[in-house]
Design a protein around this motif. Structure first.
Motif, PDB file in Angstrom:
ATOM      1  N   ALA A 161       0.816  -1.213   0.000  1.00  0.00           N
ATOM      2  CA  ALA A 161       0.000   0.000   0.000  1.00  0.00           C
ATOM      3  C   ALA A 161       0.848   1.261   0.000  1.00  0.00           C
ATOM      4  O   ALA A 161       0.383   2.329  -0.408  1.00  0.00           O
ATOM      5  N   LEU A 162       2.104   1.155   0.456  1.00  0.00           N
ATOM      6  CA  LEU A 162       2.995   2.312   0.485  1.00  0.00           C
ATOM      7  C   LEU A 162       3.598   2.549  -0.894  1.00  0.00           C
ATOM      8  O   LEU A 162       3.996   1.590  -1.559  1.00  0.00           O
ATOM      9  N   PRO A 163       3.682   3.777  -1.353  1.00  0.00           N
ATOM     10  CA  PRO A 163       4.380   4.064  -2.619  1.00  0.00           C
ATOM     11  C   PRO A 163       5.816   3.548  -2.546  1.00  0.00           C
ATOM     12  O   PRO A 163       6.504   3.746  -1.533  1.00  0.00           O
ATOM     13  N   SER A 164       6.252   2.873  -3.591  1.00  0.00           N
ATOM     14  CA  SER A 164       7.554   2.206  -3.555  1.00  0.00           C
ATOM     15  C   SER A 164       8.700   3.173  -3.304  1.00  0.00           C
ATOM     16  O   SER A 164       9.601   2.890  -2.500  1.00  0.00           O
ATOM     17  N   VAL A 171      13.586   3.812   4.125  1.00  0.00           N
ATOM     18  CA  VAL A 171      14.606   2.840   4.529  1.00  0.00           C
ATOM     19  C   VAL A 171      15.999   3.435   4.372  1.00  0.00           C
ATOM     20  O   VAL A 171      16.860   3.297   5.258  1.00  0.00           O
ATOM     21  N   ALA A 172      16.242   4.113   3.253  1.00  0.00           N
ATOM     22  CA  ALA A 172      17.556   4.710   3.004  1.00  0.00           C
ATOM     23  C   ALA A 172      17.879   5.798   4.025  1.00  0.00           C
ATOM     24  O   ALA A 172      19.026   5.940   4.468  1.00  0.00           O
ATOM     25  N   GLY A 176      21.250   5.453   6.315  1.00  0.00           N
ATOM     26  CA  GLY A 176      22.343   6.373   6.021  1.00  0.00           C
ATOM     27  C   GLY A 176      22.749   6.329   4.558  1.00  0.00           C
ATOM     28  O   GLY A 176      22.367   5.438   3.800  1.00  0.00           O
ATOM     29  N   GLN A 177      23.568   7.282   4.163  1.00  0.00           N
ATOM     30  CA  GLN A 177      23.935   7.468   2.768  1.00  0.00           C
ATOM     31  C   GLN A 177      25.076   6.542   2.367  1.00  0.00           C
ATOM     32  O   GLN A 177      26.179   6.624   2.887  1.00  0.00           O
ATOM     33  N   MET A 183      20.994  -0.311  -2.290  1.00  0.00           N
ATOM     34  CA  MET A 183      20.669  -1.693  -2.650  1.00  0.00           C
ATOM     35  C   MET A 183      19.646  -2.281  -1.682  1.00  0.00           C
ATOM     36  O   MET A 183      18.668  -2.923  -2.093  1.00  0.00           O
ATOM     37  N   ILE A 184      19.870  -2.074  -0.379  1.00  0.00           N
ATOM     38  CA  ILE A 184      18.955  -2.629   0.613  1.00  0.00           C
ATOM     39  C   ILE A 184      17.582  -1.976   0.511  1.00  0.00           C
ATOM     40  O   ILE A 184      16.548  -2.654   0.565  1.00  0.00           O
ATOM     41  N   ALA A 185      17.566  -0.656   0.359  1.00  0.00           N
ATOM     42  CA  ALA A 185      16.291   0.067   0.299  1.00  0.00           C
ATOM     43  C   ALA A 185      15.454  -0.381  -0.891  1.00  0.00           C
ATOM     44  O   ALA A 185      14.248  -0.636  -0.764  1.00  0.00           O
ATOM     45  N   VAL A 186      16.082  -0.484  -2.056  1.00  0.00           N
ATOM     46  CA  VAL A 186      15.349  -0.918  -3.250  1.00  0.00           C
ATOM     47  C   VAL A 186      14.950  -2.386  -3.118  1.00  0.00           C
ATOM     48  O   VAL A 186      13.868  -2.792  -3.563  1.00  0.00           O
TER      49      VAL A 186
END
Length: 319
Positions: A161-164, A171-172, A176-177, A183-186
């Motif tokens: 339901a959350l926009p990707s 998550v990012a 942190g940057q 990679m993890i966030a996507v």
């Protein structure tokens, strides 16, 4: 896109690829490959992907200059105060630090491919585990299994339901940057898609005659799931993995554009290059065009191949 629309599309893909054989007894994948060889869309997508992968492999070796070398730092601007454009020694011109754009594009292809593949694998592996547990529980777990399946699917529905992009940014921002963060966030964004898709495919297979026959013979439920239901449920997951590569590359570029990617600007990656070029768009729009076009064409290749695979596996379109 609403959660109902997203979920219905995922379930539809599971239904389209639920069968393991055609009416004539031909292997599903053999028939699909035959149809894809005659599909212009599949051929174009495969050529684009092959070119991108080849570029990512050989790019660092064929790049004429180092991607971080500021050889022409004093020549960024011409005598007329304009950015130096394409010329004999710099096919794509120079960036704002006097680095060769062509070399950075070649080397950056590998980083872009790495981000897309790793992100997709994170979503695939974790999503597959979740989907297997949920699908097995719903198919052969009885009442207790259905309760487990309901709990897992409600969490999955919340994530869908959350926009990707919003989920990936959240998550990012927490992690942190860094390139690993991207990679993890996507990958997290892809988890509910793969989980629901594999679960739906396993449910479609759960009522098949071969499953009923295996249960009547007293074969253990775990063995039925792992050796019978799961192998015949992977077709839609493979198709989605191809489509997810395109999505992962675009979303990774978006995170880099928002400043959440690799903090080292010396390391070329198409999303990071696009982010750095936005400040100079009015003076030198081609700095943005090169990485943007590269991302668009690459994503198009994966999308075309994925859509061709989806159509080839659709039982309603088989001749």
């Amino acid at each position: 896109m609403s959660i109902v629309t997203t979920a219905s599309k995922i379930d539809r893909l599971a239904q389209l690829t639920a069968r393991t054989e055609t009416a004539s007894g031909t292997s599903l994948w053999r028939e699909a490959m035959r149809r894809m060889r005659s599909s212009k869309m599949a051929i174009i997508g495969a050529v684009i992907i092959a070119g991108f992968v080849l570029l990512a492999i050989v790019g660092p070796w064929v790049a004429p200059y180092g991607p971080a070398e500021q050889t022409w730092r004093g020549e960024v601007f011409s005598n007329r105060g304009e950015f130096v454009g394409a010329r004999a020694e710099n096919w794509f011109g120079l960036d704002h630090l006097g680095r060769d754009m062509f070399s950075r594009m070649l080397v950056g292809a590998r980083q872009t491919l790495l981000v897309g593949v790793v992100s997709m694998l994170i979503g695939l592996l974790i999503g597959a585990v979740v989907g297997i547990v949920s699908g097995a529980a719903a198919t052969l777990g009885g009442k207790a299994g259905r309760r487990i399946d309901d709990a897992i699917m409600r969490v999955t529905d919340i994530l869908l339901a959350l926009p990707s992009l919003l989920l990936a940014v959240s998550v990012a921002a927490v992690l942190g940057q860094s390139l690993t963060t991207v990679m993890i966030a996507v990958g997290v964004v892809q988890i509910p898609v793969f989980a629901r898709l594999l679960r739906g495919s396993m449910l479609a297979q759960g009522n098949s005659d071969y499953v009923l026959a295996a249960r009547s013979l007293g074969i253990r439920k775990r063995r039925i799931v792992l050796t019978q239901i799961l192998p015949n449920s992977l077709s839609p997951v493979i198709v989605q993995a191809t489509l997810s590569l395109a999505t992962a590359i675009i979303e990774a570029a978006a995170l880099s554009y928002l400043g959440l990617g690799n903090p080292d600007p010396a390391v070329p990656e198409w999303g990071v290059m696009l982010s750095a070029a936005q400040r100079f768009f009015d003076n030198e729009p081609m700095m943005s065009m090169y990485p943007a076009v590269g991302i668009i064409i690459t994503a198009l290749g994966f999308t075309l191949l994925g859509e061709a695979m989806r159509e080839a596996l659709d039982p309603k379109l088989r001749g």
